[in-house]
Design a protein around this motif. Sequence first.
Motif, PDB file in Angstrom:
ATOM      1  N   GLN A  60       0.589  -1.364   0.008  1.00  0.00           N
ATOM      2  CA  GLN A  60       0.000  -0.027  -0.144  1.00  0.00           C
ATOM      3  C   GLN A  60       0.836   1.318  -0.063  1.00  0.00           C
ATOM      4  N   THR A  61       2.163   1.193   0.514  1.00  0.00           N
ATOM      5  CA  THR A  61       2.722   2.318   0.674  1.00  0.00           C
ATOM      6  C   THR A  61       3.249   2.808  -0.773  1.00  0.00           C
ATOM      7  N   GLU A  62       3.779   1.842  -1.679  1.00  0.00           N
ATOM      8  CA  GLU A  62       4.065   2.076  -3.104  1.00  0.00           C
ATOM      9  C   GLU A  62       3.031   2.376  -4.055  1.00  0.00           C
ATOM     10  N   THR A  63       1.794   1.767  -3.750  1.00  0.00           N
ATOM     11  CA  THR A  63       0.789   2.196  -4.763  1.00  0.00           C
ATOM     12  C   THR A  63      -0.220   3.141  -4.425  1.00  0.00           C
ATOM     13  N   ILE A  68      -3.461  -6.072  -2.325  1.00  0.00           N
ATOM     14  CA  ILE A  68      -3.747  -7.615  -1.919  1.00  0.00           C
ATOM     15  C   ILE A  68      -3.718  -7.566  -0.433  1.00  0.00           C
ATOM     16  N   ALA A  69      -4.862  -8.130  -0.259  1.00  0.00           N
ATOM     17  CA  ALA A  69      -5.305  -8.188   1.210  1.00  0.00           C
ATOM     18  C   ALA A  69      -6.723  -9.321   1.427  1.00  0.00           C
ATOM     19  N   PRO A  70      -6.833 -10.006   2.710  1.00  0.00           N
ATOM     20  CA  PRO A  70      -7.873 -10.623   2.540  1.00  0.00           C
ATOM     21  C   PRO A  70      -9.078  -9.573   3.244  1.00  0.00           C
ATOM     22  N   LEU A  71     -10.376  -9.901   2.709  1.00  0.00           N
ATOM     23  CA  LEU A  71     -11.281  -9.331   3.257  1.00  0.00           C
ATOM     24  C   LEU A  71     -11.970  -9.943   4.622  1.00  0.00           C
ATOM     25  N   VAL A  86      -7.653  -7.193  -3.819  1.00  0.00           N
ATOM     26  CA  VAL A  86      -8.979  -6.716  -3.478  1.00  0.00           C
ATOM     27  C   VAL A  86      -9.879  -6.212  -4.699  1.00  0.00           C
ATOM     28  N   PRO A  87     -11.142  -6.205  -4.640  1.00  0.00           N
ATOM     29  CA  PRO A  87     -11.863  -6.203  -5.693  1.00  0.00           C
ATOM     30  C   PRO A  87     -11.452  -4.796  -6.436  1.00  0.00           C
ATOM     31  N   GLY A  88     -11.238  -4.769  -8.009  1.00  0.00           N
ATOM     32  CA  GLY A  88     -10.792  -3.729  -8.572  1.00  0.00           C
ATOM     33  C   GLY A  88      -9.315  -3.712  -8.946  1.00  0.00           C
ATOM     34  N   ILE A  89      -8.643  -4.750  -8.418  1.00  0.00           N
ATOM     35  CA  ILE A  89      -7.157  -4.790  -8.748  1.00  0.00           C
ATOM     36  C   ILE A  89      -6.941  -6.063  -9.579  1.00  0.00           C
ATOM     37  N   ALA A  90      -6.108  -6.038 -10.617  1.00  0.00           N
ATOM     38  CA  ALA A  90      -5.963  -7.029 -11.431  1.00  0.00           C
ATOM     39  C   ALA A  90      -4.345  -7.465 -11.510  1.00  0.00           C
ATOM     40  N   ILE A  91      -4.217  -8.532 -10.796  1.00  0.00           N
ATOM     41  CA  ILE A  91      -2.849  -9.189 -10.456  1.00  0.00           C
ATOM     42  C   ILE A  91      -2.718 -10.338 -10.995  1.00  0.00           C
ATOM     43  N   ASP A  92      -1.396 -10.565 -11.324  1.00  0.00           N
ATOM     44  CA  ASP A  92      -1.060 -11.794 -12.143  1.00  0.00           C
ATOM     45  C   ASP A  92       0.360 -12.254 -11.671  1.00  0.00           C
ATOM     46  N   LEU A 109       5.219 -11.088  -9.495  1.00  0.00           N
ATOM     47  CA  LEU A 109       3.823 -10.472  -9.577  1.00  0.00           C
ATOM     48  C   LEU A 109       3.762  -9.119  -9.930  1.00  0.00           C
ATOM     49  N   VAL A 110       2.649  -9.179 -10.865  1.00  0.00           N
ATOM     50  CA  VAL A 110       2.336  -7.926 -11.545  1.00  0.00           C
ATOM     51  C   VAL A 110       1.250  -7.221 -11.437  1.00  0.00           C
ATOM     52  N   VAL A 111       1.061  -6.115 -11.606  1.00  0.00           N
ATOM     53  CA  VAL A 111      -0.387  -5.589 -11.669  1.00  0.00           C
ATOM     54  C   VAL A 111      -0.816  -5.325 -13.167  1.00  0.00           C
ATOM     55  N   ARG A 112      -1.592  -5.738 -13.499  1.00  0.00           N
ATOM     56  CA  ARG A 112      -1.973  -5.989 -14.883  1.00  0.00           C
ATOM     57  C   ARG A 112      -2.826  -4.695 -15.627  1.00  0.00           C
ATOM     58  N   GLU A 113      -3.538  -4.118 -14.602  1.00  0.00           N
ATOM     59  CA  GLU A 113      -4.181  -2.744 -15.075  1.00  0.00           C
ATOM     60  C   GLU A 113      -4.321  -1.537 -14.202  1.00  0.00           C
ATOM     61  N   PRO A 114      -4.533  -0.470 -14.499  1.00  0.00           N
ATOM     62  CA  PRO A 114      -4.447   0.643 -13.831  1.00  0.00           C
ATOM     63  C   PRO A 114      -5.385   0.443 -12.600  1.00  0.00           C
ATOM     64  N   TRP A 115      -5.129   0.978 -11.331  1.00  0.00           N
ATOM     65  CA  TRP A 115      -5.852   0.769 -10.107  1.00  0.00           C
ATOM     66  C   TRP A 115      -6.183   2.329  -9.795  1.00  0.00           C
ATOM     67  N   PRO A 116      -7.276   2.142  -8.812  1.00  0.00           N
ATOM     68  CA  PRO A 116      -7.895   3.712  -8.454  1.00  0.00           C
ATOM     69  C   PRO A 116      -7.017   4.612  -7.867  1.00  0.00           C
ATOM     70  N   ALA A 117      -5.853   4.169  -7.024  1.00  0.00           N
ATOM     71  CA  ALA A 117      -5.116   5.179  -6.257  1.00  0.00           C
ATOM     72  C   ALA A 117      -3.799   5.531  -7.389  1.00  0.00           C
ATOM     73  N   MET A 118      -3.747   5.100  -8.434  1.00  0.00           N
ATOM     74  CA  MET A 118      -2.578   5.267  -9.186  1.00  0.00           C
ATOM     75  C   MET A 118      -2.154   6.924  -9.464  1.00  0.00           C
ATOM     76  N   LEU A 119      -1.092   7.052  -9.429  1.00  0.00           N
ATOM     77  CA  LEU A 119      -0.818   8.570  -9.666  1.00  0.00           C
ATOM     78  C   LEU A 119      -1.158   8.820 -11.130  1.00  0.00           C
ATOM     79  N   ARG A 120      -1.423  10.339 -11.200  1.00  0.00           N
ATOM     80  CA  ARG A 120      -2.012  10.513 -12.764  1.00  0.00           C
ATOM     81  C   ARG A 120      -0.833  11.704 -12.932  1.00  0.00           C
TER      82      ARG A 120
END
Length: 128
Positions: A60-63, A68-71, A86-92, A109-120
């Motif tokens: 979470q610090t970097e992103t 990734i976390a349990p509900l 977590v919902p909305g995050i595409a990990i592979d 471990l990679v993030v496949r798609e942009p995520w809600p808190a991504m820097l713009r």
Amino acid sequence: KWGKEIPARYDLSSIRVLGSVGEPINPEAWMWYREVIGSNAGRNGEKKEHPAPIVDTWWQTETGAQMIAPLPGVTATKPGSAQVPVPGIAIDVVDETGQSVPDGHGGYLVVREPWPAMLRGIWGDPER
């Protein structure tokens, strides 16, 4: 490393969920956390029927968000493991060529798609 004595002095019965952030928590520490902190109903030493779930978050610090976390109360957890996206995050998990690997195989471990808190943009350098 300090055992059960210090937490046993306090009423921990109001604890409903536990968090772990930063570096990955090792399985031994995870079990201690759950059993000593999450299961303690109070100073009398009684145990809760259901220990508080542990939400061990990843990256979470970097992103800027939990990735990734349990509900809590939903995801079955494994000591020392951050669990699932977590919902909305595409990990592979991929190999050296970027191809997905089957479950149970190692890789990157990679993030496949942009995520809600991504820097713009970058502060002071929006073009970058």
